[in-house]
Scaffold this motif. Structure first.
Motif, PDB file in Angstrom:
ATOM      1  N   GLY A  59     -14.369   1.452 -26.160  1.00 48.73           N
ATOM      2  CA  GLY A  59     -13.456   2.728 -26.553  1.00 48.73           C
ATOM      3  C   GLY A  59     -11.994   2.103 -25.952  1.00 48.73           C
ATOM      4  N   PRO A  60     -10.763   2.705 -26.365  1.00 47.48           N
ATOM      5  CA  PRO A  60      -9.313   2.144 -26.081  1.00 47.48           C
ATOM      6  C   PRO A  60      -9.188   2.021 -24.541  1.00 47.48           C
ATOM      7  CG  PRO A  60      -9.388   3.832 -27.730  1.00 47.48           C
ATOM      8  CD  PRO A  60     -10.782   3.774 -27.370  1.00 47.48           C
ATOM      9  N   SER A  61      -9.928   2.837 -23.906  1.00 42.02           N
ATOM     10  CA  SER A  61      -9.658   2.867 -22.399  1.00 42.02           C
ATOM     11  C   SER A  61     -10.518   1.874 -21.710  1.00 42.02           C
ATOM     12  CB  SER A  61      -9.912   4.156 -21.845  1.00 42.02           C
ATOM     13  OG  SER A  61     -11.364   4.794 -21.838  1.00 42.02           O
ATOM     14  N   THR A  62     -11.533   1.226 -22.397  1.00 42.39           N
ATOM     15  CA  THR A  62     -12.420   0.360 -21.897  1.00 42.39           C
ATOM     16  C   THR A  62     -11.864  -0.871 -21.214  1.00 42.39           C
ATOM     17  OG1 THR A  62     -14.296   0.849 -23.316  1.00 42.39           O
ATOM     18  CG2 THR A  62     -14.385  -1.146 -22.075  1.00 42.39           C
ATOM     19  N   PRO A  63     -11.856  -1.209 -19.994  1.00 41.66           N
ATOM     20  CA  PRO A  63     -11.128  -2.299 -19.276  1.00 41.66           C
ATOM     21  C   PRO A  63     -11.640  -3.580 -20.078  1.00 41.66           C
ATOM     22  CG  PRO A  63     -12.247  -1.106 -17.632  1.00 41.66           C
ATOM     23  CD  PRO A  63     -12.704  -0.511 -18.947  1.00 41.66           C
ATOM     24  N   LYS A  64     -10.627  -4.516 -20.016  1.00 43.17           N
ATOM     25  CA  LYS A  64     -10.930  -5.928 -20.867  1.00 43.17           C
ATOM     26  C   LYS A  64     -11.957  -6.726 -19.812  1.00 43.17           C
ATOM     27  CE  LYS A  64      -7.889  -6.059 -23.944  1.00 43.17           C
ATOM     28  NZ  LYS A  64      -8.293  -6.419 -25.312  1.00 43.17           N
ATOM     29  N   THR A  65     -12.723  -7.475 -20.120  1.00 46.96           N
ATOM     30  CA  THR A  65     -13.770  -8.262 -19.429  1.00 46.96           C
ATOM     31  C   THR A  65     -13.826  -9.595 -19.989  1.00 46.96           C
ATOM     32  OG1 THR A  65     -16.020  -8.120 -18.451  1.00 46.96           O
ATOM     33  CG2 THR A  65     -15.806  -7.327 -20.795  1.00 46.96           C
ATOM     34  N   GLN A  66     -14.382 -10.486 -19.097  1.00 48.00           N
ATOM     35  CA  GLN A  66     -14.827 -11.968 -19.382  1.00 48.00           C
ATOM     36  C   GLN A  66     -16.164 -12.105 -20.224  1.00 48.00           C
ATOM     37  OE1 GLN A  66     -12.745 -14.467 -18.964  1.00 48.00           O
ATOM     38  NE2 GLN A  66     -13.805 -15.599 -20.174  1.00 48.00           N
ATOM     39  N   TYR A  67     -16.990 -11.116 -19.870  1.00 49.36           N
ATOM     40  CA  TYR A  67     -18.293 -11.286 -20.378  1.00 49.36           C
ATOM     41  C   TYR A  67     -18.892 -10.123 -21.022  1.00 49.36           C
ATOM     42  CZ  TYR A  67     -18.237 -15.363 -17.390  1.00 49.36           C
ATOM     43  OH  TYR A  67     -17.997 -16.540 -16.522  1.00 49.36           O
ATOM     44  N   ALA A  68     -19.576 -10.232 -22.081  1.00 56.39           N
ATOM     45  CA  ALA A  68     -20.389  -9.110 -22.761  1.00 56.39           C
ATOM     46  C   ALA A  68     -21.767  -9.518 -23.115  1.00 56.39           C
ATOM     47  CB  ALA A  68     -19.638  -8.436 -24.033  1.00 56.39           C
ATOM     48  N   SER A  69     -22.452  -8.553 -23.013  1.00 55.34           N
ATOM     49  CA  SER A  69     -23.979  -8.882 -23.429  1.00 55.34           C
ATOM     50  C   SER A  69     -24.433  -7.752 -24.289  1.00 55.34           C
ATOM     51  CB  SER A  69     -24.767  -9.003 -22.108  1.00 55.34           C
ATOM     52  OG  SER A  69     -26.204  -9.072 -22.171  1.00 55.34           O
ATOM     53  N   LEU A  70     -25.348  -8.243 -25.544  1.00 52.20           N
ATOM     54  CA  LEU A  70     -25.648  -7.527 -26.484  1.00 52.20           C
ATOM     55  C   LEU A  70     -27.233  -7.908 -26.726  1.00 52.20           C
ATOM     56  CD1 LEU A  70     -22.918  -7.488 -28.976  1.00 52.20           C
ATOM     57  CD2 LEU A  70     -23.144  -5.757 -27.321  1.00 52.20           C
ATOM     58  N   VAL A  71     -27.989  -7.370 -26.029  1.00 54.70           N
ATOM     59  CA  VAL A  71     -29.638  -7.561 -26.064  1.00 54.70           C
ATOM     60  C   VAL A  71     -30.207  -6.450 -26.926  1.00 54.70           C
ATOM     61  CG1 VAL A  71     -31.812  -7.869 -24.840  1.00 54.70           C
ATOM     62  CG2 VAL A  71     -29.404  -8.828 -23.717  1.00 54.70           C
ATOM     63  N   ASN A  72     -30.795  -6.989 -28.003  1.00 54.84           N
ATOM     64  CA  ASN A  72     -31.528  -6.078 -28.738  1.00 54.84           C
ATOM     65  C   ASN A  72     -30.802  -4.844 -29.193  1.00 54.84           C
ATOM     66  OD1 ASN A  72     -33.769  -7.738 -28.954  1.00 54.84           O
ATOM     67  ND2 ASN A  72     -34.304  -6.872 -27.138  1.00 54.84           N
ATOM     68  N   VAL A  73     -29.417  -4.796 -29.611  1.00 51.07           N
ATOM     69  CA  VAL A  73     -28.651  -3.941 -30.037  1.00 51.07           C
ATOM     70  C   VAL A  73     -28.435  -3.914 -31.511  1.00 51.07           C
ATOM     71  CG1 VAL A  73     -26.312  -2.935 -29.951  1.00 51.07           C
ATOM     72  CG2 VAL A  73     -27.254  -3.838 -27.925  1.00 51.07           C
ATOM     73  N   PHE A  74     -28.254  -5.055 -32.141  1.00 50.15           N
ATOM     74  CA  PHE A  74     -28.161  -5.095 -33.654  1.00 50.15           C
ATOM     75  C   PHE A  74     -28.840  -4.108 -34.427  1.00 50.15           C
ATOM     76  CE2 PHE A  74     -28.895  -6.681 -37.811  1.00 50.15           C
ATOM     77  CZ  PHE A  74     -27.546  -6.790 -38.423  1.00 50.15           C
ATOM     78  N   SER A  75     -30.252  -4.062 -34.387  1.00 50.84           N
ATOM     79  CA  SER A  75     -31.120  -3.410 -35.074  1.00 50.84           C
ATOM     80  C   SER A  75     -30.782  -1.934 -35.106  1.00 50.84           C
ATOM     81  CB  SER A  75     -32.670  -3.838 -35.050  1.00 50.84           C
ATOM     82  OG  SER A  75     -32.889  -3.541 -33.506  1.00 50.84           O
ATOM     83  N   HIS A  76     -30.054  -1.417 -34.116  1.00 52.60           N
ATOM     84  CA  HIS A  76     -30.113  -0.213 -33.961  1.00 52.60           C
ATOM     85  C   HIS A  76     -28.625   0.597 -34.413  1.00 52.60           C
ATOM     86  CE1 HIS A  76     -33.362   0.073 -31.237  1.00 52.60           C
ATOM     87  NE2 HIS A  76     -33.128  -0.924 -30.843  1.00 52.60           N
ATOM     88  N   LEU A  77     -27.822  -0.401 -34.802  1.00 50.85           N
ATOM     89  CA  LEU A  77     -26.503   0.111 -35.308  1.00 50.85           C
ATOM     90  C   LEU A  77     -26.181  -0.028 -36.773  1.00 50.85           C
ATOM     91  CD1 LEU A  77     -24.512  -2.050 -32.980  1.00 50.85           C
ATOM     92  CD2 LEU A  77     -25.216   0.429 -32.685  1.00 50.85           C
ATOM     93  N   ASN A  78     -25.489   1.113 -37.341  1.00 48.46           N
ATOM     94  CA  ASN A  78     -25.224   1.281 -38.872  1.00 48.46           C
ATOM     95  C   ASN A  78     -23.904   0.273 -39.264  1.00 48.46           C
ATOM     96  OD1 ASN A  78     -27.495   3.082 -39.498  1.00 48.46           O
ATOM     97  ND2 ASN A  78     -26.121   4.793 -38.869  1.00 48.46           N
ATOM     98  N   ASP A  79     -23.061   0.177 -38.381  1.00 46.52           N
ATOM     99  CA  ASP A  79     -21.921  -0.699 -38.781  1.00 46.52           C
ATOM    100  C   ASP A  79     -21.926  -1.698 -37.489  1.00 46.52           C
ATOM    101  OD1 ASP A  79     -19.350  -1.646 -39.664  1.00 46.52           O
ATOM    102  OD2 ASP A  79     -18.389   0.371 -38.860  1.00 46.52           O
ATOM    103  N   PHE A  80     -22.470  -2.689 -37.818  1.00 45.15           N
ATOM    104  CA  PHE A  80     -22.515  -3.824 -36.818  1.00 45.15           C
ATOM    105  C   PHE A  80     -21.081  -4.591 -37.103  1.00 45.15           C
ATOM    106  CE2 PHE A  80     -23.489  -7.670 -34.600  1.00 45.15           C
ATOM    107  CZ  PHE A  80     -24.105  -7.049 -33.398  1.00 45.15           C
ATOM    108  N   ASP A  81     -20.493  -4.642 -38.157  1.00 42.18           N
ATOM    109  CA  ASP A  81     -19.038  -5.457 -38.250  1.00 42.18           C
ATOM    110  C   ASP A  81     -18.110  -4.336 -37.370  1.00 42.18           C
ATOM    111  OD1 ASP A  81     -19.194  -7.666 -39.701  1.00 42.18           O
ATOM    112  OD2 ASP A  81     -19.583  -6.447 -41.507  1.00 42.18           O
ATOM    113  N   GLY A  82     -18.149  -3.234 -37.367  1.00 40.90           N
ATOM    114  CA  GLY A  82     -17.266  -2.471 -36.706  1.00 40.90           C
ATOM    115  C   GLY A  82     -17.340  -2.391 -35.107  1.00 40.90           C
TER     116      GLY A  82
END
Length: 152
Positions: A21-44
């Motif tokens: 969200g807007p208050s999420t601090p900026k980070t150098q790394y993100a990890s998305l493991v087996n997330v894609f298939s659970h989301l309706n709006d992956f572009d967003g």
């Protein structure tokens, strides 16, 4: 994934286990493991991930190539419906990441239908859990492990 967040924190990593969200601090790394298939709006969702990464930030992304399979029988296990709402293939993953402002660094295609996977499914079947028992090394399914960098 609170258990994974705790394990990473126990190893000394600074982990944020929360919704983006807007208050999420900026980070150098993100990890998305087996997330894609659970989301309706992956572009967003990917726009949100892009927004929390620092310039040059890195993303590790993992999903299967199920959308590339021609037959249901090519998939090595159960589909987990209705929990899985979307399936991707390599070209889909590349397109989503490109639209979100990421450059692909590498893609590794990992087979999952080896002897250990088959043995686990045999055990699941014996204890009454829903599973498919198939011959090992017979599936076109691959886990896609993608490393990407936030475009400047």
């Amino acid at each position: 994934m609170e258990p994974k967040a705790r394990a990473a924190k126990a190893r000394g990593l600074n982990v944020i286990n929360d919704y983006l969200g807007p208050s999420t601090p900026k980070t150098q790394y993100a990890s998305l493991v087996n997330v894609f298939s659970h989301l309706n709006d992956f572009d967003g969702f990917m726009r949100q991930v892009h927004a929390v990464l620092l310039e040059g930030g890195e993303l590790f992304f993992e999903t299967g190539n199920a959308a590339e399979l021609k037959l249901r029988s090519n998939f090595p296990g159960t589909l987990g419906l209705p929990d899985h709402v979307a399936l991707a293939g390599e070209k889909h993953v590349i397109g989503y990441l490109d639209r979100a402002g990421f450059d692909i660094v590498s893609i590794n295609r990992v087979r999952v239908d080896g002897l250990i996977y088959t043995a686990k499914n045999v055990v699941k079947s014996l204890i009454g859990r829903e599973t498919l028992v198939k011959l090992p090394y017979a599936s076109a399914y691959r886990t896609l492990r993608v490393s990407a960098k936030k475009r400047a």
